[in-house]
Write a protein that holds these residues in place. Structure first.
Motif, PDB file in Angstrom:
ATOM      1  N   GLU A   1       0.845  -1.169   0.000  1.00 19.91           N
ATOM      2  CA  GLU A   1       0.000   0.000   0.000  1.00 19.91           C
ATOM      3  C   GLU A   1       0.891   1.233   0.000  1.00 19.91           C
ATOM      4  OE1 GLU A   1      -2.768   2.106   3.344  1.00 19.91           O
ATOM      5  OE2 GLU A   1      -2.828  -0.059   3.190  1.00 19.91           O
ATOM      6  N   PHE A   2       0.610   2.159  -0.904  1.00 16.11           N
ATOM      7  CA  PHE A   2       1.331   3.427  -0.965  1.00 16.11           C
ATOM      8  C   PHE A   2       0.496   4.506  -0.287  1.00 16.11           C
ATOM      9  CE2 PHE A   2       3.135   1.256  -4.666  1.00 16.11           C
ATOM     10  CZ  PHE A   2       4.490   1.490  -4.465  1.00 16.11           C
ATOM     11  N   GLU A   3       1.167   5.424   0.397  1.00 16.09           N
ATOM     12  CA  GLU A   3       0.494   6.573   0.987  1.00 16.09           C
ATOM     13  C   GLU A   3       1.267   7.824   0.631  1.00 16.09           C
ATOM     14  OE1 GLU A   3      -0.510   6.359   5.072  1.00 16.09           O
ATOM     15  OE2 GLU A   3      -1.694   4.554   4.817  1.00 16.09           O
ATOM     16  N   GLY A   4       0.550   8.948   0.545  1.00 14.28           N
ATOM     17  CA  GLY A   4       1.204  10.204   0.227  1.00 14.28           C
ATOM     18  C   GLY A   4       0.204  11.318   0.044  1.00 14.28           C
ATOM     19  N   SER A   5       0.686  12.411  -0.494  1.00 12.43           N
ATOM     20  CA  SER A   5      -0.153  13.597  -0.684  1.00 12.43           C
ATOM     21  C   SER A   5      -0.717  13.621  -2.101  1.00 12.43           C
ATOM     22  CB  SER A   5       0.668  14.859  -0.420  1.00 12.43           C
ATOM     23  OG  SER A   5       1.797  14.876  -1.266  1.00 12.43           O
ATOM     24  N   ARG A  14      -7.962  16.638 -13.096  1.00  9.56           N
ATOM     25  CA  ARG A  14      -6.627  16.048 -12.956  1.00  9.56           C
ATOM     26  C   ARG A  14      -6.318  15.788 -11.486  1.00  9.56           C
ATOM     27  NH1 ARG A  14      -1.808  15.963 -15.936  1.00  9.56           N
ATOM     28  NH2 ARG A  14       0.085  16.200 -14.695  1.00  9.56           N
ATOM     29  N   LEU A  15      -5.815  14.583 -11.210  1.00 10.80           N
ATOM     30  CA  LEU A  15      -5.378  14.197  -9.876  1.00 10.80           C
ATOM     31  C   LEU A  15      -3.868  14.031  -9.898  1.00 10.80           C
ATOM     32  CD1 LEU A  15      -6.067  13.262  -6.974  1.00 10.80           C
ATOM     33  CD2 LEU A  15      -6.129  10.934  -7.899  1.00 10.80           C
ATOM     34  N   GLU A  16      -3.146  14.890  -9.176  1.00  9.13           N
ATOM     35  CA  GLU A  16      -1.699  14.805  -9.059  1.00  9.13           C
ATOM     36  C   GLU A  16      -1.382  14.218  -7.693  1.00  9.13           C
ATOM     37  OE1 GLU A  16      -0.446  18.577 -11.823  1.00  9.13           O
ATOM     38  OE2 GLU A  16      -0.646  18.911  -9.669  1.00  9.13           O
ATOM     39  N   PHE A  17      -0.404  13.338  -7.631  1.00 10.15           N
ATOM     40  CA  PHE A  17      -0.114  12.670  -6.364  1.00 10.15           C
ATOM     41  C   PHE A  17       1.374  12.434  -6.192  1.00 10.15           C
ATOM     42  CE2 PHE A  17      -1.292   9.699  -9.650  1.00 10.15           C
ATOM     43  CZ  PHE A  17      -0.300   8.731  -9.609  1.00 10.15           C
ATOM     44  N   ASP A  18       1.759  12.103  -4.963  1.00  4.17           N
ATOM     45  CA  ASP A  18       3.149  11.860  -4.612  1.00  4.17           C
ATOM     46  C   ASP A  18       3.183  10.740  -3.574  1.00  4.17           C
ATOM     47  OD1 ASP A  18       5.850  12.026  -4.207  1.00  4.17           O
ATOM     48  OD2 ASP A  18       5.809  13.962  -3.224  1.00  4.17           O
ATOM     49  N   PHE A  19       3.882   9.664  -3.869  1.00  4.05           N
ATOM     50  CA  PHE A  19       4.032   8.572  -2.908  1.00  4.05           C
ATOM     51  C   PHE A  19       5.124   8.928  -1.909  1.00  4.05           C
ATOM     52  CE2 PHE A  19       2.759   6.233  -6.833  1.00  4.05           C
ATOM     53  CZ  PHE A  19       1.511   5.856  -6.394  1.00  4.05           C
ATOM     54  N   GLU A  20       4.832   8.800  -0.625  1.00  6.61           N
ATOM     55  CA  GLU A  20       5.804   9.147   0.404  1.00  6.61           C
ATOM     56  C   GLU A  20       6.116   7.984   1.338  1.00  6.61           C
ATOM     57  OE1 GLU A  20       3.585  12.364   1.981  1.00  6.61           O
ATOM     58  OE2 GLU A  20       4.098  13.694   0.336  1.00  6.61           O
ATOM     59  N   GLU A  21       5.248   6.984   1.353  1.00  5.36           N
ATOM     60  CA  GLU A  21       5.400   5.894   2.310  1.00  5.36           C
ATOM     61  C   GLU A  21       4.887   4.598   1.683  1.00  5.36           C
ATOM     62  OE1 GLU A  21       4.254   5.213   7.005  1.00  5.36           O
ATOM     63  OE2 GLU A  21       3.132   6.627   5.813  1.00  5.36           O
ATOM     64  N   LEU A  22       5.559   3.497   2.011  1.00  3.18           N
ATOM     65  CA  LEU A  22       5.165   2.177   1.533  1.00  3.18           C
ATOM     66  C   LEU A  22       4.862   1.309   2.741  1.00  3.18           C
ATOM     67  CD1 LEU A  22       4.939  -0.011  -0.683  1.00  3.18           C
ATOM     68  CD2 LEU A  22       7.404  -0.377  -0.407  1.00  3.18           C
ATOM     69  N   LYS A  23       3.699   0.647   2.732  1.00  4.51           N
ATOM     70  CA  LYS A  23       3.320  -0.253   3.816  1.00  4.51           C
ATOM     71  C   LYS A  23       3.226  -1.664   3.261  1.00  4.51           C
ATOM     72  CE  LYS A  23       0.834   3.079   6.610  1.00  4.51           C
ATOM     73  NZ  LYS A  23      -0.411   3.384   7.303  1.00  4.51           N
ATOM     74  N   VAL A  24       3.992  -2.576   3.874  1.00  6.94           N
ATOM     75  CA  VAL A  24       4.010  -3.977   3.445  1.00  6.94           C
ATOM     76  C   VAL A  24       3.995  -4.867   4.685  1.00  6.94           C
ATOM     77  CG1 VAL A  24       5.311  -5.747   2.214  1.00  6.94           C
ATOM     78  CG2 VAL A  24       5.357  -3.392   1.393  1.00  6.94           C
ATOM     79  N   GLY A  25       3.059  -5.784   4.730  1.00 12.61           N
ATOM     80  CA  GLY A  25       3.001  -6.745   5.826  1.00 12.61           C
ATOM     81  C   GLY A  25       2.954  -6.110   7.203  1.00 12.61           C
ATOM     82  N   PHE A  27       4.332  -3.341   8.107  1.00 12.79           N
ATOM     83  CA  PHE A  27       5.477  -2.466   8.335  1.00 12.79           C
ATOM     84  C   PHE A  27       5.375  -1.240   7.437  1.00 12.79           C
ATOM     85  CE2 PHE A  27       6.983  -6.678   9.481  1.00 12.79           C
ATOM     86  CZ  PHE A  27       7.556  -6.436  10.718  1.00 12.79           C
ATOM     87  N   SER A  28       5.817  -0.111   7.968  1.00 13.00           N
ATOM     88  CA  SER A  28       5.773   1.144   7.234  1.00 13.00           C
ATOM     89  C   SER A  28       7.194   1.581   6.914  1.00 13.00           C
ATOM     90  CB  SER A  28       5.072   2.203   8.090  1.00 13.00           C
ATOM     91  OG  SER A  28       5.023   3.419   7.407  1.00 13.00           O
ATOM     92  N   LEU A  29       7.433   1.973   5.652  1.00 10.39           N
ATOM     93  CA  LEU A  29       8.754   2.382   5.202  1.00 10.39           C
ATOM     94  C   LEU A  29       8.643   3.720   4.498  1.00 10.39           C
ATOM     95  CD1 LEU A  29      11.769   1.681   4.568  1.00 10.39           C
ATOM     96  CD2 LEU A  29      10.917   0.583   2.492  1.00 10.39           C
ATOM     97  N   ASP A  30       9.339   4.732   5.019  1.00 12.24           N
ATOM     98  CA  ASP A  30       9.389   6.034   4.338  1.00 12.24           C
ATOM     99  C   ASP A  30      10.245   5.892   3.087  1.00 12.24           C
ATOM    100  OD1 ASP A  30       7.828   7.381   6.177  1.00 12.24           O
ATOM    101  OD2 ASP A  30       9.535   8.014   7.390  1.00 12.24           O
ATOM    102  N   LEU A  31       9.776   6.429   1.979  1.00  9.84           N
ATOM    103  CA  LEU A  31      10.516   6.377   0.721  1.00  9.84           C
ATOM    104  C   LEU A  31      11.324   7.658   0.578  1.00  9.84           C
ATOM    105  CD1 LEU A  31       7.642   5.017  -1.529  1.00  9.84           C
ATOM    106  CD2 LEU A  31       9.575   3.737  -0.607  1.00  9.84           C
ATOM    107  N   PRO A  32      12.661   7.561   0.508  1.00  7.59           N
ATOM    108  CA  PRO A  32      13.479   8.776   0.392  1.00  7.59           C
ATOM    109  C   PRO A  32      13.263   9.466  -0.951  1.00  7.59           C
ATOM    110  CG  PRO A  32      14.855   6.801   0.259  1.00  7.59           C
ATOM    111  CD  PRO A  32      13.456   6.348   0.558  1.00  7.59           C
ATOM    112  N   ASP A  33      13.482  10.779  -0.970  1.00  5.12           N
ATOM    113  CA  ASP A  33      13.270  11.579  -2.182  1.00  5.12           C
ATOM    114  C   ASP A  33      14.052  11.035  -3.372  1.00  5.12           C
ATOM    115  OD1 ASP A  33      11.515  13.262  -0.929  1.00  5.12           O
ATOM    116  OD2 ASP A  33      12.953  14.891  -0.661  1.00  5.12           O
ATOM    117  N   TRP A  34      15.311  10.644  -3.177  1.00  4.20           N
ATOM    118  CA  TRP A  34      16.140  10.179  -4.301  1.00  4.20           C
ATOM    119  C   TRP A  34      15.549   8.910  -4.927  1.00  4.20           C
ATOM    120  CZ3 TRP A  34      18.190   5.340  -4.224  1.00  4.20           C
ATOM    121  CH2 TRP A  34      18.331   4.719  -2.987  1.00  4.20           C
TER     122      TRP A  34
END
Length: 82
Positions: A1-5, A14-25, A27-34
């Motif tokens: 599951e992806f979460e973001g703004s 138009r829907l513009e979005f940005d993924f900022e976090e990944l949730k798997v099993g 656990f939550s993992l912040d996705l770095p900008d790079w």
């Protein structure tokens, strides 16, 4: 599951979005900008070249949109079977 703004642009449908976090099993993992930039999930200039969907058709059963990369996305309402 992806979460973001996200941002909805009514006049452009138009829907513009940005993924900022990944949730798997659980656990939550912040996705770095790079990493988000390399994967095409974020622009260095917010909302200039963001991942986006331009909606072309929406009704009670289906939604159709063209992605910023040129692909087509379809969503169908999932009704519970009794």
């Amino acid at each position: 599951e992806f979460e973001g703004s996200f941002r909805w642009l009514e006049d452009q449908r138009r829907l513009e979005f940005d993924f900022e976090e990944l949730k798997v099993g659980g656990f939550s993992l912040d996705l770095p900008d790079w990493l988000r930039g390399m994967a095409g999930m974020k622009s260095s200039t917010p909302y200039k070249k963001q991942p986006a969907f331009n909606f072309v058709a929406v009704d009670e059963q289906i939604a159709a949109a063209r992605g910023a990369g040129g692909g087509v996305a379809l969503w169908l309402r999932n009704e519970l079977v009794k």
